[in-house]
Design a protein around this motif. Structure first.
Motif, mmCIF file in Angstrom:
data_model
loop_
_atom_site.group_PDB
_atom_site.id
_atom_site.type_symbol
_atom_site.label_atom_id
_atom_site.label_comp_id
_atom_site.label_asym_id
_atom_site.label_seq_id
_atom_site.Cartn_x
_atom_site.Cartn_y
_atom_site.Cartn_z
ATOM 1 N N TRP A 119 18.252 38.579 50.349
ATOM 2 C CA TRP A 119 18.707 39.349 51.788
ATOM 3 C C TRP A 119 18.709 40.928 51.613
ATOM 4 C CZ3 TRP A 119 22.735 42.640 53.381
ATOM 5 C CH2 TRP A 119 22.633 42.768 54.746
ATOM 6 N N LEU A 120 18.960 41.309 50.392
ATOM 7 C CA LEU A 120 19.237 42.745 50.044
ATOM 8 C C LEU A 120 17.633 43.150 50.115
ATOM 9 C CD1 LEU A 120 22.084 43.030 47.491
ATOM 10 C CD2 LEU A 120 22.036 43.246 49.979
ATOM 11 N N VAL A 121 16.802 42.619 49.379
ATOM 12 C CA VAL A 121 15.504 43.078 49.340
ATOM 13 C C VAL A 121 14.730 43.196 50.602
ATOM 14 C CG1 VAL A 121 15.231 42.451 46.631
ATOM 15 C CG2 VAL A 121 14.677 40.705 48.375
ATOM 16 N N ALA A 122 14.997 41.987 51.455
ATOM 17 C CA ALA A 122 14.427 42.163 52.731
ATOM 18 C C ALA A 122 14.981 42.999 53.827
ATOM 19 C CB ALA A 122 14.647 40.581 53.567
ATOM 20 N N TYR A 123 16.136 43.526 53.533
ATOM 21 C CA TYR A 123 16.756 44.596 54.413
ATOM 22 C C TYR A 123 16.166 45.861 53.714
ATOM 23 C CZ TYR A 123 20.006 48.109 56.088
ATOM 24 O OH TYR A 123 20.744 48.939 56.607
ATOM 25 N N ALA A 124 15.842 46.083 52.493
ATOM 26 C CA ALA A 124 15.166 47.449 51.869
ATOM 27 C C ALA A 124 13.879 47.395 52.483
ATOM 28 C CB ALA A 124 15.312 47.318 50.450
ATOM 29 N N ALA A 125 12.998 46.059 52.603
ATOM 30 C CA ALA A 125 11.739 46.363 52.924
ATOM 31 C C ALA A 125 11.600 46.503 54.459
ATOM 32 C CB ALA A 125 10.811 45.003 52.734
ATOM 33 N N GLU A 126 12.892 45.956 55.125
ATOM 34 C CA GLU A 126 12.794 46.358 56.718
ATOM 35 C C GLU A 126 13.085 47.935 56.869
ATOM 36 O OE1 GLU A 126 13.794 45.411 60.801
ATOM 37 O OE2 GLU A 126 12.591 44.389 59.274
ATOM 38 N N LYS A 127 14.033 48.334 56.039
ATOM 39 C CA LYS A 127 14.511 49.791 56.321
ATOM 40 C C LYS A 127 13.163 50.788 55.993
ATOM 41 C CE LYS A 127 17.880 51.358 56.638
ATOM 42 N NZ LYS A 127 18.852 51.904 57.877
ATOM 43 N N THR A 128 12.213 50.675 54.694
ATOM 44 C CA THR A 128 11.500 51.509 54.254
ATOM 45 C C THR A 128 10.157 50.980 54.883
ATOM 46 O OG1 THR A 128 10.970 49.899 52.575
ATOM 47 C CG2 THR A 128 12.544 51.546 52.174
ATOM 48 N N GLY A 129 9.563 49.664 55.396
ATOM 49 C CA GLY A 129 8.500 49.484 55.923
ATOM 50 C C GLY A 129 7.531 49.384 54.779
ATOM 51 N N LEU A 130 7.795 49.524 53.351
ATOM 52 C CA LEU A 130 6.911 49.182 52.490
ATOM 53 C C LEU A 130 6.798 48.122 51.936
ATOM 54 C CD1 LEU A 130 7.739 52.509 50.328
ATOM 55 C CD2 LEU A 130 6.262 52.206 52.352
ATOM 56 N N ARG A 131 5.582 47.499 51.287
ATOM 57 C CA ARG A 131 5.250 46.186 51.070
ATOM 58 C C ARG A 131 5.562 45.677 49.529
ATOM 59 N NH1 ARG A 131 2.144 43.327 54.035
ATOM 60 N NH2 ARG A 131 1.690 42.185 52.479
ATOM 61 N N THR A 132 5.539 46.578 48.365
ATOM 62 C CA THR A 132 5.972 45.973 47.026
ATOM 63 C C THR A 132 7.342 46.405 46.487
ATOM 64 O OG1 THR A 132 4.639 47.839 46.024
ATOM 65 C CG2 THR A 132 3.299 46.135 46.983
ATOM 66 N N TYR A 133 7.598 45.834 45.483
ATOM 67 C CA TYR A 133 8.752 46.187 44.723
ATOM 68 C C TYR A 133 8.948 47.684 44.397
ATOM 69 C CZ TYR A 133 13.205 44.526 42.617
ATOM 70 O OH TYR A 133 14.397 44.310 42.240
ATOM 71 N N PRO A 134 7.749 47.767 43.645
ATOM 72 C CA PRO A 134 7.797 49.280 42.924
ATOM 73 C C PRO A 134 7.656 50.337 43.954
ATOM 74 C CG PRO A 134 5.872 47.818 41.671
ATOM 75 C CD PRO A 134 6.570 47.081 43.004
ATOM 76 N N GLU A 135 6.876 50.110 45.011
ATOM 77 C CA GLU A 135 6.880 51.153 46.100
ATOM 78 C C GLU A 135 8.213 51.416 46.663
ATOM 79 O OE1 GLU A 135 2.535 50.825 48.120
ATOM 80 O OE2 GLU A 135 4.109 49.566 48.821
ATOM 81 N N ILE A 136 9.016 50.456 46.894
ATOM 82 C CA ILE A 136 10.360 50.560 47.867
ATOM 83 C C ILE A 136 11.547 51.250 46.636
ATOM 84 C CG2 ILE A 136 12.173 49.310 48.698
ATOM 85 C CD1 ILE A 136 10.243 47.118 49.904
ATOM 86 N N VAL A 137 11.305 50.625 45.266
ATOM 87 C CA VAL A 137 12.198 51.353 44.325
ATOM 88 C C VAL A 137 11.844 52.749 44.322
ATOM 89 C CG1 VAL A 137 12.897 51.336 42.002
ATOM 90 C CG2 VAL A 137 12.499 49.237 43.372
ATOM 91 N N GLU A 138 10.567 53.364 44.057
ATOM 92 C CA GLU A 138 10.172 54.621 44.031
ATOM 93 C C GLU A 138 10.686 55.533 45.046
ATOM 94 O OE1 GLU A 138 6.143 57.090 44.009
ATOM 95 O OE2 GLU A 138 6.127 55.257 42.727
ATOM 96 N N ILE A 139 10.680 54.844 46.224
ATOM 97 C CA ILE A 139 10.943 55.553 47.489
ATOM 98 C C ILE A 139 12.523 55.746 47.923
ATOM 99 C CG2 ILE A 139 11.343 54.185 49.143
ATOM 100 C CD1 ILE A 139 8.845 57.233 49.299
ATOM 101 N N LEU A 140 13.089 54.747 47.045
ATOM 102 C CA LEU A 140 14.794 55.049 47.238
ATOM 103 C C LEU A 140 15.354 55.705 46.145
ATOM 104 C CD1 LEU A 140 15.282 51.480 48.559
ATOM 105 C CD2 LEU A 140 15.425 53.621 49.985
ATOM 106 N N LEU A 141 14.710 55.284 44.821
ATOM 107 C CA LEU A 141 15.294 55.814 43.569
ATOM 108 C C LEU A 141 14.544 56.691 42.975
ATOM 109 C CD1 LEU A 141 16.534 52.158 42.495
ATOM 110 C CD2 LEU A 141 17.793 53.973 43.903
ATOM 111 N N GLY A 142 13.538 57.074 42.983
ATOM 112 C CA GLY A 142 12.643 58.090 42.320
ATOM 113 C C GLY A 142 11.658 57.451 41.822
ATOM 114 N N LYS A 143 10.667 58.412 41.269
ATOM 115 C CA LYS A 143 9.213 57.959 40.675
ATOM 116 C C LYS A 143 9.624 57.178 39.328
ATOM 117 C CE LYS A 143 5.859 60.824 42.482
ATOM 118 N NZ LYS A 143 4.797 61.806 42.041
#
Length: 468
Positions: A119-143
């Motif tokens: 549920w948490l990863v779906a929420y993160a995908a919903e909030k960011t609009g990004l598609r992949t695990y690395p993309e979402i982590v990078e935009i939220l937590l840095g490169k």
């Protein structure tokens, strides 16, 4: 081949400020509140640039009617297929090390935490609009975090694929163990030759698919095959217990380092987050609430099969089971002929699970070179996937034992992928205060984070210690 700018609307400095994520699509978008599920759940589907067109083939249309793409059956069984595999084959041994009662409790906790993390990863995908695990982590937590999760995903996928190669080799051991089998095929090199041929004929073609939804039929059949194997295991165990009664070497609460060493096996068995983003974005109507429902269905089925396989497998063999449960059965033995069907069903399921592990590994590699899989030419994507799958095959041929791989992969990689990063992503999507998200989400997220840290630290050390 570079990523579409629309799918990556932030720069690194804006990683923590997500209130304007969806402005390109909707200027008056308001930020979603964590504590209100209704506000996170849309009735209309998200636009998807790569939705499949309606086929004119009547057979394909029939299959799509029975198992529609992006529906409950399709997504739930793909989630099941992502995690059902080598993990379930090592659970009777894990029950032996941890103790039956302790193992059931830990499994139930892992299933509940996995559902919540999905549920948490779906929420993160919903909030960011990004598609992949690395993309979402990078935009939220840095490169650095984005590259770190990419490396962890690659290691995890390699470990998972290696475990499937080992399981296929274990699958062949009792089948080739017969005087009628040519002597060479009963040797180590003969076994590995057949394993490689199975990889070439059955696994490699599945590894070159671009979309995870293309494998929904294989996932459905694979899960059905695993259910049949568990039924055979239960039937064999009940026959044994009826004749021999309850074993005296059954342990209910393990002591020493055994339970800690086994923790990684449970984490590996419940690890589905690596495919969660692909499954989420290929839903017909992707929302966090639907992801919660689909993941609950999937993980309840997996949890039930895990407990049944662990309890009955351990009850049948007791302290004798120290590795894959496949090594304890011989289909040629009288009364075990049904395992011929079960074995080949497991083989099919392992092939599907192997291919599913290649998708997040491919996405992580593409993240390093800034490629979008949907824009990569088909032949180039197939070539890269072939190289990645070949590396896993080579490693799987030379790694000796299944539990070693499950322990290390589950503890280190599973702790990060399944527990730590989902919790951190939720914390960094904004509005992270006790008053706004409520006590339930606040405490459970921290419990998920702390559990992941414990699993990484103690589980990894114990797994390394068991090898040394």
């Amino acid at each position: 081949m570079s990523r579409n700018e629309k799918s990556d609307p932030f720069d690194g400095d804006a990683a923590k400020d997500l209130q304007h994520v969806h402005e390109p699509q909707k200027a008056d978008h308001t930020e979603l509140e964590v504590g209100t599920l209704d506000e996170m759940d849309r009735d209309e589907p998200l636009s998807h640039p790569h939705r499949q067109r309606e086929s004119k083939n009547i057979i394909v249309r029939c299959f799509r009617t029975v198992i529609p793409p992006g529906g409950l059956i399709s997504c739930s069984f793909t989630l099941c297929s992502s995690t059902l595999g080598a993990g379930i084959l090592g659970l009777p041994s894990a029950f032996n090390n941890m103790g039956m009662a302790s193992a059931i409790i830990i499994l139930l906790i892992c299933v509940v935490l996995t559902i919540y993390s999905l549920w948490l990863v779906a929420y993160a995908a919903e909030k960011t609009g990004l598609r992949t695990y690395p993309e979402i982590v990078e935009i939220l937590l840095g490169k650095f975090a984005g590259y770190s999760i990419s490396i962890i995903l690659i290691l995890n996928c390699i470990g998972g694929a290696v475990s499937y190669v080992i399981s296929i080799s274990n699958f062949l051991t009792p089948i080739l163990d017969d005087d009628a089998t040519p002597a060479y095929l009963r040797t180590w090199s003969g076994n590995k030759l057949i394993t490689s041929l199975i990889w070439l004929v059955f696994i490699w073609p599945l590894c070159i698919f671009k979309r995870i939804d293309n494998m929904r039929y294989c996932s459905f059949i694979g899960v059905a095959c695993m259910v049949f194997f568990v039924i055979c295991l239960v039937e064999n165990s009940c026959e044994y217990l009826h004749k021999e009664k309850w074993r005296s070497d059954i342990v209910y609460f393990g002591t020493g380092t055994g339970p800690i060493e086994t923790l990684g096996t449970f984490l590996f068995a419940c690890q589905v987050q690596m495919n969660a983003f692909e499954i989420y974005h290929e839903m017909a109507k992707p929302t966090p609430r639907r992801m919660f429902v689909y993941s609950t269905v999937a993980m309840c089925l997996c949890g039930f099969l895990y407990i049944v396989a662990g309890v009955f497998g351990y009850a049948r063999f007791g302290s004798e089971v120290t590795g894959s449960i496949l090594l304890k059965y011989q289909p040629r033995t009288h009364g075990q002929h049904v395992f011929w069907v079960a074995y080949f069903g497991i083989l099919f399921k392992l092939c599907v699970a192997y291919a599913l592990h290649q998708i997040p590994m491919r996405e992580s590699v593409y993240h390093f070179i800034n490629w979008d899989v949907y824009e990569v030419p088909w032949l180039l994507n197939a070539a890269i996937c072939t190289v990645l799958a070949s590396i896993s095959l080579i490693l799987g041929i030379f790694v000796p034992t299944l539990n070693t791989v499950l322990g290390l992969t589950g503890s280190f990689c599973g702790g990060f992928i399944g527990f730590v990063f989902p919790a951190l992503m939720f914390m960094y999507t904004g509005n992270w205060t006790f008053s706004k998200i409520g006590a339930f989400h606040y405490l459970l997220t921290y419990f998920l984070l702390i559990s992941g840290v414990i699993a990484i630290f103690f589980g990894t050390i114990a797994s390394i210690y068991s090898v040394v």
